[in-house]
Scaffold this motif. Sequence first.
Motif, mmCIF file in Angstrom:
data_model
loop_
_atom_site.group_PDB
_atom_site.id
_atom_site.type_symbol
_atom_site.label_atom_id
_atom_site.label_comp_id
_atom_site.label_asym_id
_atom_site.label_seq_id
_atom_site.Cartn_x
_atom_site.Cartn_y
_atom_site.Cartn_z
ATOM 1 N N ALA A 145 -11.619 -15.300 -5.588
ATOM 2 C CA ALA A 145 -10.994 -14.008 -5.292
ATOM 3 C C ALA A 145 -12.111 -12.972 -5.176
ATOM 4 C CB ALA A 145 -10.023 -13.622 -6.392
ATOM 5 N N TYR A 146 -12.144 -12.261 -4.072
ATOM 6 C CA TYR A 146 -13.152 -11.230 -3.866
ATOM 7 C C TYR A 146 -12.544 -9.869 -4.202
ATOM 8 C CZ TYR A 146 -15.995 -14.663 -1.348
ATOM 9 O OH TYR A 146 -16.740 -15.759 -1.010
ATOM 10 N N ARG A 147 -13.275 -9.087 -4.990
ATOM 11 C CA ARG A 147 -12.810 -7.757 -5.380
ATOM 12 C C ARG A 147 -13.750 -6.719 -4.764
ATOM 13 N NH1 ARG A 147 -9.104 -8.283 -9.492
ATOM 14 N NH2 ARG A 147 -9.220 -6.041 -9.942
ATOM 15 N N PHE A 148 -13.151 -5.712 -4.134
ATOM 16 C CA PHE A 148 -13.917 -4.651 -3.493
ATOM 17 C C PHE A 148 -13.482 -3.303 -4.049
ATOM 18 C CE2 PHE A 148 -12.920 -7.995 -0.332
ATOM 19 C CZ PHE A 148 -14.193 -8.509 -0.150
ATOM 20 N N ASP A 149 -14.418 -2.391 -4.147
ATOM 21 C CA ASP A 149 -14.076 -1.016 -4.509
ATOM 22 C C ASP A 149 -13.107 -0.477 -3.459
ATOM 23 O OD1 ASP A 149 -14.842 1.636 -5.997
ATOM 24 O OD2 ASP A 149 -14.965 2.056 -3.835
ATOM 25 N N ALA A 150 -11.970 0.022 -3.904
ATOM 26 C CA ALA A 150 -10.903 0.400 -2.972
ATOM 27 C C ALA A 150 -11.340 1.508 -2.020
ATOM 28 C CB ALA A 150 -9.655 0.828 -3.748
ATOM 29 N N ALA A 151 -12.044 2.514 -2.529
ATOM 30 C CA ALA A 151 -12.464 3.620 -1.670
ATOM 31 C C ALA A 151 -13.429 3.135 -0.593
ATOM 32 C CB ALA A 151 -13.105 4.718 -2.513
ATOM 33 N N ALA A 152 -14.393 2.293 -1.004
ATOM 34 C CA ALA A 152 -15.349 1.763 -0.036
ATOM 35 C C ALA A 152 -14.651 0.853 0.975
ATOM 36 C CB ALA A 152 -16.459 1.002 -0.759
ATOM 37 N N TYR A 153 -13.695 0.070 0.486
ATOM 38 C CA TYR A 153 -12.949 -0.822 1.385
ATOM 39 C C TYR A 153 -12.173 -0.011 2.421
ATOM 40 C CZ TYR A 153 -9.706 -4.480 2.921
ATOM 41 O OH TYR A 153 -8.981 -5.368 3.687
ATOM 42 N N ASP A 154 -11.444 0.999 1.965
ATOM 43 C CA ASP A 154 -10.667 1.824 2.893
ATOM 44 C C ASP A 154 -11.570 2.484 3.928
ATOM 45 O OD1 ASP A 154 -8.409 1.139 1.480
ATOM 46 O OD2 ASP A 154 -8.328 3.015 0.334
ATOM 47 N N ALA A 155 -12.725 2.947 3.485
ATOM 48 C CA ALA A 155 -13.647 3.605 4.410
ATOM 49 C C ALA A 155 -14.163 2.618 5.457
ATOM 50 C CB ALA A 155 -14.814 4.217 3.636
ATOM 51 N N GLU A 156 -14.435 1.390 5.039
ATOM 52 C CA GLU A 156 -14.932 0.389 5.981
ATOM 53 C C GLU A 156 -13.859 -0.016 6.982
ATOM 54 O OE1 GLU A 156 -17.316 -2.376 7.988
ATOM 55 O OE2 GLU A 156 -17.686 -0.538 6.851
ATOM 56 N N ILE A 157 -12.621 -0.165 6.519
ATOM 57 C CA ILE A 157 -11.524 -0.494 7.428
ATOM 58 C C ILE A 157 -11.342 0.629 8.442
ATOM 59 C CG2 ILE A 157 -9.037 -0.869 7.614
ATOM 60 C CD1 ILE A 157 -10.526 -3.276 6.546
ATOM 61 N N ALA A 158 -11.379 1.882 7.977
ATOM 62 C CA ALA A 158 -11.217 3.024 8.887
ATOM 63 C C ALA A 158 -12.355 3.060 9.904
ATOM 64 C CB ALA A 158 -11.161 4.322 8.094
ATOM 65 N N ARG A 159 -13.592 2.822 9.440
ATOM 66 C CA ARG A 159 -14.733 2.824 10.365
ATOM 67 C C ARG A 159 -14.560 1.750 11.429
ATOM 68 N NH1 ARG A 159 -18.587 -0.056 11.888
ATOM 69 N NH2 ARG A 159 -18.007 -1.720 10.436
ATOM 70 N N ALA A 160 -14.195 0.536 10.995
ATOM 71 C CA ALA A 160 -14.058 -0.572 11.945
ATOM 72 C C ALA A 160 -12.918 -0.334 12.937
ATOM 73 C CB ALA A 160 -13.827 -1.875 11.180
#
Length: 590
Positions: free
Chosen positions: A467-482
Motif C-alpha cells: 500500500a502506497y501512502r502519499f501526502d494528500a496535499a501533495a497528491y492533489d497538487a500533482e493530480i491537478a498539475r497533470a
Amino acid sequence: MSAPHERPTLAPSLYVYAKGLCDRDPDGQPPQGGHPLPDTARTRGRRRPGLRYHEALAAVTDALLPLLDAPDPARAAAEAERVLATTGVVREQVVFAAAAAVERPDEPAARALVRSLARHLVRTGTTALGVSAGLGLLSRLAEPEDVPYLRVLGLLDGLVHPVDAVLAPLDKPAAALVWLIHRTRSEELSGLVAALTTGDRAAVPTLLLGLPTEARGMGPEVARRVTEAVDLAALLRADPDRPELLGRAVHLLARMTSSRDYHAEILRYGEAVDLYETVAAHAHRLPRDVGHRARLLTLALDLHSGASYLLPWPPGRREVIHRTLLDTAAWHGEAPADPDGRRRADWIRRTARRLRAAPSEAPRFRIEVAVADPGDPDVVETRFLIDGRPLVPEAFGPGPGGSPERLLDSGALRAAPEPREVRLAEAYCTEGCCGALYVTVRREGEHVVWSDWRRPGGPAGRPDLPAYRFDAAAYDAEIARAEHDHGWTWPARLTARLITAGLRDRPDLLTRWGLRQGWISTDFSEPDTTVVTFTGPPLGDPRPGPNGAERESRQFLWRLPDDGTPPERRAARALRRLVDEDPRALAEGS
C-alpha cells in the motif's frame, strides 16, 4: 526376454531424428518454422476430455515424482515416457511447465540423479511429452555440455519454447537463433537467419543493415532476438566507428523499449546496459537526421520514465547516459519539409523540453504522459513514478499505462473518502487476453492511499504490491498539475480532448440525434487527424424497430484533418456544427 526399457524401438529418439535431418544437409537452413515432429512423436498419449490446467499439472507431477530418485536413469526415462502417455495430457507446454516446477533436491547426489534422468529423456526420448518433461527437469540444472543437444532439438517444431527456456541461460545467441528459425517471416530476416545458421559471420553486418525498420517488420521481441542472435554488443565493440551499424543498434534498442508486446523486452535483454553504454559513447558519430535523433530521444525517454529505468545500472550511470542521449538528440533549426519529418522534429522539440523540465530530485509521486516517436507509432500512455521508479513496467509488464484521456481528463485518479478502483494499465492485447493492473484509491485524513492491487489475468510470479501512502496535499497538487498539463500533446490530439470536454458538458449534442459517444482521439496512422466516433442507427432511419425494439446500430467515424487553425477554434467549430447538422452526414461511410 529383455526388459521394456532395453527393447529396441521402431522410432528413433527425437534428438537422433533431428540430428539426422541436420547431417543430411549440413550447409543448409532449416525450413521456416523448423522441422516437423515425426508422426510417432505424438501417437502415445490420448487426451482426457475435461482435464483442467491445474489438474494436468498435478497429473504430470504425480507421474514424475516417483522417478526422480530412481537409481537407473535409463529405466526411469523409459518409464516416464510410458506413464506420461497415460495422464491424458497432450500439450508439451503443460508437461514442460509441470516438470520445471518440480522442486530440485539440495543434496548433490540427488540433484545428479535428477539431471541424469532429465538428460536421458532429452537425448533418448522418443515422444514430445517425454522430451518436454526432460527439458523441464533440466531447467535450472543444465550445463554447457547440454547446449549441442538443445540446439539440435530446438530445430523441431513443437519443442522451440521449452528448448528456448533451457538454452537461453546457457547460450543467448543460440537460443535467439532457435527462436528466429521458427518465427522468421520476412525475406530479409530469413537471409540473416541463414547466415547465422551456416556460420557465415562475415555476412552478418551487411544483412543486419538490410533488415526492415518499420514497426510491423520489427516487433519488440524480434528486435531483442535479432540483437542477441548476432551478438550486437560484441559487433559494436569490435567496430565502434561504423555509423550505420551504430544506427541499427539504436533502432533495435529503441524497438525493445516499445510496450506493444507481451513483455518489456528491454528488461529481458541481458546486455542492455552495455549496449546503452556503447550507443551513448558513440552517438555523436551518427548522421544528424531526424530519424536518428528521434530514436535517441526514445531511448532517453525510456531511461527517464520507462522500463529502461529498471535495468541494473551502476550508481549514477543511468543519469549520465540519459543526459548524453538527450543532448545528442536535440533538434535545432528548421524542421524537415516533408510531413513525417516535420512531425518528428516537432515531437523531438516538445519531448526534449519536457524531459529537461522534469524535477531533478524525484518526488514521492509524479505523473507523466509519454508520447512515442511519431515515426514509430505507439500508444500515448500515462506513467506513474513513485520515488522516481516507473510503477507499471515493474508491477505489471505486458502493456502500458492507460491513456491520459481516460485517467486524467476523466478525473479518475482524484482521491475521495469513498474508495474508487482504477485500472492503471492494460495488456497491449487487451485485458481479456493478458490482464490488467488495478488499484483502489482512497483518502484517509491527511493521506491518499493506493492499495488493494489487482492483476486479473496478468503475469504470474510478480511480487505483491504494498500500500502506497502519499501526502494528500501533495497528491492533489500533482493530480491537478497533470490534469491541466497540455504540453505533451499536439494540435490534433488537443482538438480531440477539447471536443470530448465539450460533449461532456453538452451530451445532448449527440443524444438529440439518437447517437452515443464513442472514443475520440487521433488516428493511429495519421496523428494529425482528429477522429470522433459515435454509434447509432443508420442515417435516415431513426425509427424504432418492430414492436419498439432498437434498430441495428453501427459505428460512425468523423475525421477532422488538421487545417492549421488553433485547436480551440477547431473544437468549437466542430461542436457548433453538431447543433444544426446530423453528425452521421459528416462521418465516413454515411
